[in-house]
Design an enzyme around this catalytic site. Structure first.
Site, PDB file in Angstrom:
ATOM      1  N   GLU A 194      32.960  54.936  62.781  1.00 56.65           N
ATOM      2  CA  GLU A 194      33.567  53.865  61.978  1.00 56.65           C
ATOM      3  C   GLU A 194      32.495  52.912  61.470  1.00 56.65           C
ATOM      4  O   GLU A 194      31.571  52.550  62.229  1.00 56.65           O
ATOM      5  CB  GLU A 194      34.572  53.118  62.857  1.00 56.65           C
ATOM      6  CG  GLU A 194      35.813  52.697  62.139  1.00 56.65           C
ATOM      7  CD  GLU A 194      36.653  53.871  61.620  1.00 56.65           C
ATOM      8  OE1 GLU A 194      36.444  54.272  60.460  1.00 56.65           O
ATOM      9  OE2 GLU A 194      37.489  54.363  62.378  1.00 56.65           O
ATOM     10  N   HIS A 195      32.630  52.530  60.211  1.00 60.12           N
ATOM     11  CA  HIS A 195      31.677  51.640  59.544  1.00 60.12           C
ATOM     12  C   HIS A 195      30.268  52.229  59.538  1.00 60.12           C
ATOM     13  O   HIS A 195      29.283  51.506  59.609  1.00 60.12           O
ATOM     14  CB  HIS A 195      31.682  50.249  60.195  1.00 60.12           C
ATOM     15  CG  HIS A 195      32.934  49.483  59.888  1.00 60.12           C
ATOM     16  ND1 HIS A 195      33.133  48.829  58.711  1.00 60.12           N
ATOM     17  CD2 HIS A 195      34.066  49.308  60.611  1.00 60.12           C
ATOM     18  CE1 HIS A 195      34.338  48.264  58.704  1.00 60.12           C
ATOM     19  NE2 HIS A 195      34.926  48.545  59.849  1.00 60.12           N
ATOM     20  N   GLY A 226      44.939  51.107  57.342  1.00 61.48           N
ATOM     21  CA  GLY A 226      43.714  51.798  57.760  1.00 61.48           C
ATOM     22  C   GLY A 226      43.825  53.308  57.646  1.00 61.48           C
ATOM     23  O   GLY A 226      43.032  54.039  58.221  1.00 61.48           O
ATOM     24  N   LEU A 227      44.825  53.793  56.892  1.00 61.79           N
ATOM     25  CA  LEU A 227      44.991  55.245  56.756  1.00 61.79           C
ATOM     26  C   LEU A 227      44.683  55.715  55.331  1.00 61.79           C
ATOM     27  O   LEU A 227      45.064  56.801  54.919  1.00 61.79           O
ATOM     28  CB  LEU A 227      46.416  55.659  57.161  1.00 61.79           C
ATOM     29  CG  LEU A 227      46.804  55.314  58.608  1.00 61.79           C
ATOM     30  CD1 LEU A 227      48.266  55.692  58.873  1.00 61.79           C
ATOM     31  CD2 LEU A 227      45.895  56.019  59.621  1.00 61.79           C
ATOM     32  N   SER A 228      43.992  54.856  54.587  1.00 60.08           N
ATOM     33  CA  SER A 228      43.457  55.227  53.265  1.00 60.08           C
ATOM     34  C   SER A 228      44.511  55.534  52.214  1.00 60.08           C
ATOM     35  O   SER A 228      44.419  56.544  51.508  1.00 60.08           O
ATOM     36  CB  SER A 228      42.509  56.423  53.382  1.00 60.08           C
ATOM     37  OG  SER A 228      41.458  56.088  54.205  1.00 60.08           O
ATOM     38  N   SER A 229      45.471  54.642  52.103  1.00 55.75           N
ATOM     39  CA  SER A 229      46.474  54.836  51.050  1.00 55.75           C
ATOM     40  C   SER A 229      45.813  54.761  49.672  1.00 55.75           C
ATOM     41  O   SER A 229      46.223  55.460  48.747  1.00 55.75           O
ATOM     42  CB  SER A 229      47.589  53.797  51.167  1.00 55.75           C
ATOM     43  OG  SER A 229      47.055  52.499  51.140  1.00 55.75           O
ATOM     44  N   ASP A 259      36.729  58.135  52.991  1.00 51.70           N
ATOM     45  CA  ASP A 259      38.174  58.266  52.774  1.00 51.70           C
ATOM     46  C   ASP A 259      38.486  59.233  51.636  1.00 51.70           C
ATOM     47  O   ASP A 259      39.352  60.100  51.750  1.00 51.70           O
ATOM     48  CB  ASP A 259      38.792  56.895  52.461  1.00 51.70           C
ATOM     49  CG  ASP A 259      38.475  55.877  53.544  1.00 51.70           C
ATOM     50  OD1 ASP A 259      38.001  56.283  54.618  1.00 51.70           O
ATOM     51  OD2 ASP A 259      38.703  54.680  53.308  1.00 51.70           O
ATOM     52  N   TYR A 278      35.013  43.109  55.534  1.00 57.88           N
ATOM     53  CA  TYR A 278      34.344  44.387  55.310  1.00 57.88           C
ATOM     54  C   TYR A 278      33.012  44.155  54.587  1.00 57.88           C
ATOM     55  O   TYR A 278      31.965  44.660  54.999  1.00 57.88           O
ATOM     56  CB  TYR A 278      35.262  45.277  54.469  1.00 57.88           C
ATOM     57  CG  TYR A 278      34.774  46.689  54.271  1.00 57.88           C
ATOM     58  CD1 TYR A 278      35.097  47.693  55.182  1.00 57.88           C
ATOM     59  CD2 TYR A 278      33.994  47.037  53.175  1.00 57.88           C
ATOM     60  CE1 TYR A 278      34.666  48.998  54.999  1.00 57.88           C
ATOM     61  CE2 TYR A 278      33.547  48.334  52.981  1.00 57.88           C
ATOM     62  CZ  TYR A 278      33.892  49.310  53.889  1.00 57.88           C
ATOM     63  OH  TYR A 278      33.441  50.601  53.706  1.00 57.88           O
TER      64      TYR A 278
HETATM   65  C1  GLA Z   1      37.297  51.865  55.015  1.00 60.12           C
HETATM   66  C2  GLA Z   1      36.337  52.353  53.938  1.00 60.12           C
HETATM   67  C3  GLA Z   1      35.522  53.541  54.434  1.00 60.12           C
HETATM   68  C4  GLA Z   1      34.852  53.229  55.778  1.00 60.12           C
HETATM   69  C5  GLA Z   1      35.878  52.661  56.759  1.00 60.12           C
HETATM   70  C6  GLA Z   1      35.243  52.187  58.046  1.00 60.12           C
HETATM   71  O1  GLA Z   1      38.264  52.836  55.279  1.00 60.12           O
HETATM   72  O2  GLA Z   1      37.049  52.736  52.788  1.00 60.12           O
HETATM   73  O3  GLA Z   1      34.561  53.900  53.462  1.00 60.12           O
HETATM   74  O4  GLA Z   1      33.765  52.381  55.620  1.00 60.12           O
HETATM   75  O5  GLA Z   1      36.589  51.563  56.210  1.00 60.12           O
HETATM   76  O6  GLA Z   1      34.709  53.255  58.733  1.00 60.12           O
END
Ligand code: GLA
Length: 393
Positions: free
Chosen positions: A33-34, A129-132, A177, A226
């Site tokens: 993550e990150h 946090g599921l990339s909608s 994502d 972020y």
């Molecule tokens: C979001 C960002 C990703 C990534 C994550 C953290 O989802 O879109 O690119 O940086 O946070 O891991």
């Protein structure tokens, strides 16, 4: 998805049948993550929640979109993408800036983009946090690809979507994502090196299941938080550069180098960089743990990842911490951690498949008792990346 219903809705809105049905999944991240914006290693999986689109070409240069879940409709001209306005000259609604950004970025790459009509719906929760947003971008990218009659490889498609989000929408995300939504493999996590762009599918241990737990908490500071984290990482690289003049990113800093030089860093960049350097090692350890089906090791790495996000990267919330702590006493839990950017949202849990039901119930009950809130907790299947489901010529 009930494609027939979605097609009917399209017909009601546009008085003709859709020529294309497409889906693009959200993702969960198991570890790493990150680190994608630090050129690190990540381990996401596309999930069985997605954006579903029904679309057809229009006979002008206009794009008309209906966001069914929001009950909103907007139209914009391809010739006016740059100014981010709709046909009436008003600013595009936020949700429409994702497809408009994709059209803009595809066009900037020299690809043919045509006008179209589209209706879409999504079961990827927004801001969880599921990339909608990545799912929305990749969904429109595959639709424009199919309508335009050109073909890009999936990595390139993901990069164009990331470019849209960075430059058009204005969010400085990494590539993870969009990559996961574009390249997902059924039943597998994806081991992805964001520096070399090499990747391969990694099967989940036999007899395990993924469970997502949504804390129900959404924080508004996600974007500024972020960006701040990104800046701290850049600051750390700048400082470490004095001792290691060849480094370009935290990916190139080994834990031993970090131990030697971290004392010279200011506190915040030091904590952020420590998370990143060690998280990258954790992903590479997770890869070998998965190869030898060592569930316990994988679980321990997930818990350690969460601690690090909580204490060093400081992107957890009390609710996410409670969700992770509760799992330690629940049946069948192998590992748990927050997933995605943090600041609220979801945890991901690796659990023994045959105990998943009891685990889910226990987590819901425990969360309610400790917080008075309801958590959505559900099984999730690692799924295939974006696809065209049906095409009528
Ligand atoms: C979001 C960002 C990703 C990534 C994550 C953290 O989802 O879109 O690119 O940086 O946070 O891991």
């Amino acid at each position: 998805m009930n494609w027939e219903n979605l097609s009917k809705v399209f017909e009601q809105k546009f008085g003709k049948s859709p020529s294309l049905l497409a889906r693009a999944p959200g993702r969960v991240n198991l570890l790493g993550e990150h680190v994608d914006y630090n050129q690190g290693l990540v381990l996401p999986a596309a999930i069985d929640r997605a954006v579903y689109l029904a679309s057809a070409p229009s006979d002008d240069d206009c794009v008309t979109l209906c966001a069914l879940d929001l009950d909103e409709r907007t139209s914009f001209k391809l010739s006016e993408l740059e100014s981010k306005i709709n046909r009436d000259g008003e600013s595009l609604p936020t949700w429409a800036s994702y497809p408009a950004g994709v059209a803009w970025a595809l066009r900037a790459s020299g690809l043919k983009i045509i006008g179209m009509q589209s209706v879409f719906t999504s079961d990827v929760p927004i801001g969880a946090g599921l990339s909608s947003s990545a799912a929305l971008e990749v969904g429109f990218a595959v639709v424009w690809q199919a309508l335009g009659g050109w073909k890009l490889d999936r990595m390139k498609l993901a990069q164009i979507c990331q470019h849209a989000e960075n430059e058009y929408v204005g969010v400085s995300c990494g590539l993870m994502d969009q990559f996961a939504s574009a390249c997902g493999v059924e039943g597998h996590a994806l081991f992805f090196d964001t520096r070399s762009l090499e990747w391969h599918p990694a099967p989940l241990p036999t007899g395990t299941a993924l469970v997502i737990a949504d804390s129900g908490v959404r924080r508004s500071l996600t974007q500024s938080g972020y960006n701040e984290r990104r800046t701290s990482c850049e600051q750390a690289v700048e400082e470490l550069h004095k001792f290691m003049p060849t480094i370009q990113s935290l990916r190139e800093v080994q834990p031993t180098d970090f131990a030697a030089y971290s004392i010279y860093l200011p506190e915040i960049p030091r904590k952020r960089a420590e998370h990143v350097v060690k998280e990258i090692v954790r992903v590479s350890s997770a890869m070998s743990a998965l190869q030898r089906e060592d569930k316990q090791a994988m679980g321990a790495l997930m818990y350690a990842g969460h601690r690090s996000l909580r204490d060093l990267y400081e992107v957890s919330t009390p609710e996410l911490d409670i969700l992770v702590e509760l799992t330690r006493k629940l049946p069948g839990c192998i590992g748990a951690r927050l997933t995605g950017a943090g600041f609220g949202g979801c945890t991901v849990n690796l659990v023994e498949a045959d105990q998943a039901e009891a685990f889910i119930q226990g987590l819901k009950d425990g969360y309610r008792q400790e917080t008075g809130r309801e958590a959505q907790v559900y099984l999730c299947r690692a799924s295939q990346g974006a696809s065209i489901e049906k095409r009528r010529t």
